[in-house]
Design a protein around this motif. Structure first.
Motif, PDB file in Angstrom:
ATOM      1  N   ALA A   7       0.846  -1.201   0.000  1.00 24.86           N
ATOM      2  CA  ALA A   7       0.000   0.000   0.000  1.00 24.86           C
ATOM      3  C   ALA A   7       0.877   1.245   0.000  1.00 24.86           C
ATOM      4  O   ALA A   7       1.844   1.325   0.762  1.00 24.86           O
ATOM      5  N   PRO A   8       0.569   2.226  -0.854  1.00 22.68           N
ATOM      6  CA  PRO A   8       1.417   3.421  -0.951  1.00 22.68           C
ATOM      7  C   PRO A   8       1.269   4.328   0.265  1.00 22.68           C
ATOM      8  O   PRO A   8       0.165   4.621   0.701  1.00 22.68           O
ATOM      9  N   VAL A   9       2.408   4.754   0.787  1.00 17.54           N
ATOM     10  CA  VAL A   9       2.422   5.563   2.002  1.00 17.54           C
ATOM     11  C   VAL A   9       2.382   7.054   1.690  1.00 17.54           C
ATOM     12  O   VAL A   9       1.727   7.832   2.390  1.00 17.54           O
ATOM     13  N   ALA A  10       3.102   7.471   0.638  1.00 16.66           N
ATOM     14  CA  ALA A  10       3.237   8.900   0.338  1.00 16.66           C
ATOM     15  C   ALA A  10       1.869   9.554   0.182  1.00 16.66           C
ATOM     16  O   ALA A  10       0.913   8.946  -0.300  1.00 16.66           O
ATOM     17  N   GLY A  11       1.803  10.791   0.622  1.00 15.28           N
ATOM     18  CA  GLY A  11       0.551  11.526   0.526  1.00 15.28           C
ATOM     19  C   GLY A  11      -0.449  11.158   1.595  1.00 15.28           C
ATOM     20  O   GLY A  11      -1.599  11.598   1.550  1.00 15.28           O
ATOM     21  N   GLY A  12      -0.037  10.325   2.557  1.00 16.10           N
ATOM     22  CA  GLY A  12      -0.940   9.949   3.633  1.00 16.10           C
ATOM     23  C   GLY A  12      -2.034   8.983   3.228  1.00 16.10           C
ATOM     24  O   GLY A  12      -3.042   8.848   3.931  1.00 16.10           O
ATOM     25  N   GLY A 241      10.783  -8.275  -5.148  1.00 16.97           N
ATOM     26  CA  GLY A 241      10.067  -7.051  -5.424  1.00 16.97           C
ATOM     27  C   GLY A 241      10.029  -6.691  -6.896  1.00 16.97           C
ATOM     28  O   GLY A 241      10.897  -7.095  -7.683  1.00 16.97           O
ATOM     29  N   HIS A 242       9.017  -5.913  -7.282  1.00 12.41           N
ATOM     30  CA  HIS A 242       8.888  -5.353  -8.629  1.00 12.41           C
ATOM     31  C   HIS A 242       7.894  -4.196  -8.542  1.00 12.41           C
ATOM     32  O   HIS A 242       7.400  -3.875  -7.461  1.00 12.41           O
ATOM     33  N   ALA A 266       5.438  -2.871  -5.717  1.00 11.70           N
ATOM     34  CA  ALA A 266       5.389  -1.498  -5.209  1.00 11.70           C
ATOM     35  C   ALA A 266       4.337  -0.722  -5.985  1.00 11.70           C
ATOM     36  O   ALA A 266       4.350  -0.701  -7.220  1.00 11.70           O
ATOM     37  N   MET A 267       3.435  -0.097  -5.264  1.00 10.15           N
ATOM     38  CA  MET A 267       2.332   0.653  -5.867  1.00 10.15           C
ATOM     39  C   MET A 267       2.646   2.140  -5.838  1.00 10.15           C
ATOM     40  O   MET A 267       3.008   2.687  -4.790  1.00 10.15           O
ATOM     41  N   PRO A 268       2.526   2.836  -6.979  1.00 12.72           N
ATOM     42  CA  PRO A 268       2.738   4.289  -6.944  1.00 12.72           C
ATOM     43  C   PRO A 268       1.631   4.984  -6.164  1.00 12.72           C
ATOM     44  O   PRO A 268       0.518   4.459  -6.018  1.00 12.72           O
ATOM     45  N   ALA A 276      -6.196   4.528  -9.276  1.00 13.09           N
ATOM     46  CA  ALA A 276      -5.399   3.472  -8.646  1.00 13.09           C
ATOM     47  C   ALA A 276      -5.985   2.096  -8.936  1.00 13.09           C
ATOM     48  O   ALA A 276      -5.255   1.136  -9.227  1.00 13.09           O
ATOM     49  N   LYS A 277      -7.296   1.993  -8.894  1.00 11.85           N
ATOM     50  CA  LYS A 277      -7.944   0.715  -9.190  1.00 11.85           C
ATOM     51  C   LYS A 277      -7.726   0.306 -10.638  1.00 11.85           C
ATOM     52  O   LYS A 277      -7.538  -0.887 -10.936  1.00 11.85           O
ATOM     53  N   ASP A 278      -7.704   1.261 -11.539  1.00 14.30           N
ATOM     54  CA  ASP A 278      -7.435   0.947 -12.949  1.00 14.30           C
ATOM     55  C   ASP A 278      -6.024   0.379 -13.115  1.00 14.30           C
ATOM     56  O   ASP A 278      -5.812  -0.563 -13.899  1.00 14.30           O
ATOM     57  N   VAL A 279      -5.059   0.957 -12.397  1.00 14.04           N
ATOM     58  CA  VAL A 279      -3.679   0.451 -12.457  1.00 14.04           C
ATOM     59  C   VAL A 279      -3.622  -0.986 -11.949  1.00 14.04           C
ATOM     60  O   VAL A 279      -2.965  -1.860 -12.539  1.00 14.04           O
ATOM     61  N   LEU A 280      -4.314  -1.260 -10.858  1.00 13.97           N
ATOM     62  CA  LEU A 280      -4.338  -2.612 -10.312  1.00 13.97           C
ATOM     63  C   LEU A 280      -5.037  -3.589 -11.245  1.00 13.97           C
ATOM     64  O   LEU A 280      -4.581  -4.728 -11.427  1.00 13.97           O
TER      65      LEU A 280
END
Length: 291
Positions: A7-12, A241-242, A266-268, A276-280
């Protein structure tokens, strides 16, 4: 093929309950094995420690970035999902008292029906460990003892668990509920010490920032350590990882050929959850994941 997503952390984003709920539910719907959450108990505004996974030596997060406690976050997500695996990657082990951690982790695992995977490391941010009361130079010995304590408290022992070590001591204590089966303990890291620790105490090794011959050496060391302590090396998993946006079936196949049992993606950071769902979804389609 086991495929988890960090899960991406940046941006809270991991501190946004609506975003994280939608993210986890979509991972589950797409057929991903697990959601993986990171830990920093604290970040600091000024530090001398060197971040080992970036050439700059600096972690790419502001000190005021909201990073929820990983077990509390996974407990929250357990109540909103049905079968998605719940994993830490990486929980900073020296930050925690192992008796309390044993209770917390077992509770999440028990209440989620055995979905927790605990991936731990010794930490790199000296200032963080010291703020939590752990000495940086002895964190490796402390971690080894913590892992032994966790296993002792999770085991069924009719007269209770006892331990007397350098850092922790107790006698005849009971810790319930127990995990569902053997709670998987994985070791994350990039060092020879991490590989040996995985061989002695873990059921898997999550490599961080290493690949190629260096990684092959660490995996061999892990398996040698397991064999020397009477454990079956073939039962130990390797997580590689990838990037979510770059992985495809051919890259995944190469990682598996190189010994990977699980791919950790790693998720941007994408604030718009629909994007984000489209990327997944695109990633799951490329990998032909079955929901």
């Amino acid at each position: 093929m086991k495929v988890g997503v960090v899960a991406p952390v940046a941006g809270g984003l991991t501190a946004d309950p609506d975003w994280m709920t939608a993210f986890a539910l979509h991972l589950e719907a797409c057929g991903f094995e697990s959601i993986i959450v990171v830990e920093h108990t604290v970040l600091v505004t000024e530090y001398d420690s060197v971040y080992p996974y970036d050439g700059s030596g600096r972690v790419g997060l502001p000190a005021d970035c909201p990073i929820p406690d990983p077990l509390d976050l996974l407990a929250f997500l357990a109540g909103r999902t049905a079968r998605l695996g719940l994993a830490t990657g990486v929980l900073v082990l020296p930050n925690h008292h192992p008796v309390v951690l044993a209770k917390r982790a077992a509770t999440v695992d028990f209440l989620s029906g055995g979905r927790l995977r605990l991936c731990v490391g010794v930490g790199w941010l000296k200032e963080e460990l010291e703020a939590c009361g752990a000495a940086f130079d002895s964190r490796g010995r402390r971690a080894d003892e913590q892992l032994a304590v966790l296993r002792a408290l999770w085991a069924d022992q009719p007269y209770g668990a006892s331990h007397r070590g350098e850092f922790f001591s107790f006698a005849n204590v009971m810790c319930y509920p127990k995990p569902v089966g053997q709670l998987p303990l994985h070791i994350g890291g990039h060092s020879r010490a991490a590989a040996r620790r995985a061989g002695r105490f873990g059921v898997g090794f999550q490599s961080l920032g290493v690949a190629g011959p260096q990684l092959a050496t660490l995996i061999a060391l892990m398996r040698e350590e397991a064999f020397s302590t009477g454990r079956d090396p073939a039962l130990l998993e390797v997580s590689r990882g990838h990037a979510v946006t770059k992985i495809d079936s051919e890259r995944a196949a190469r990682l598996i050929d190189q010994g990977a049992d699980r791919i950790v993606l790693a998720m941007p950071s994408i604030p718009d959850i629909e994007q984000a769902k489209d990327v997944l979804s695109a990633c799951a389609q490329r990998l032909a994941l079955a929901a």
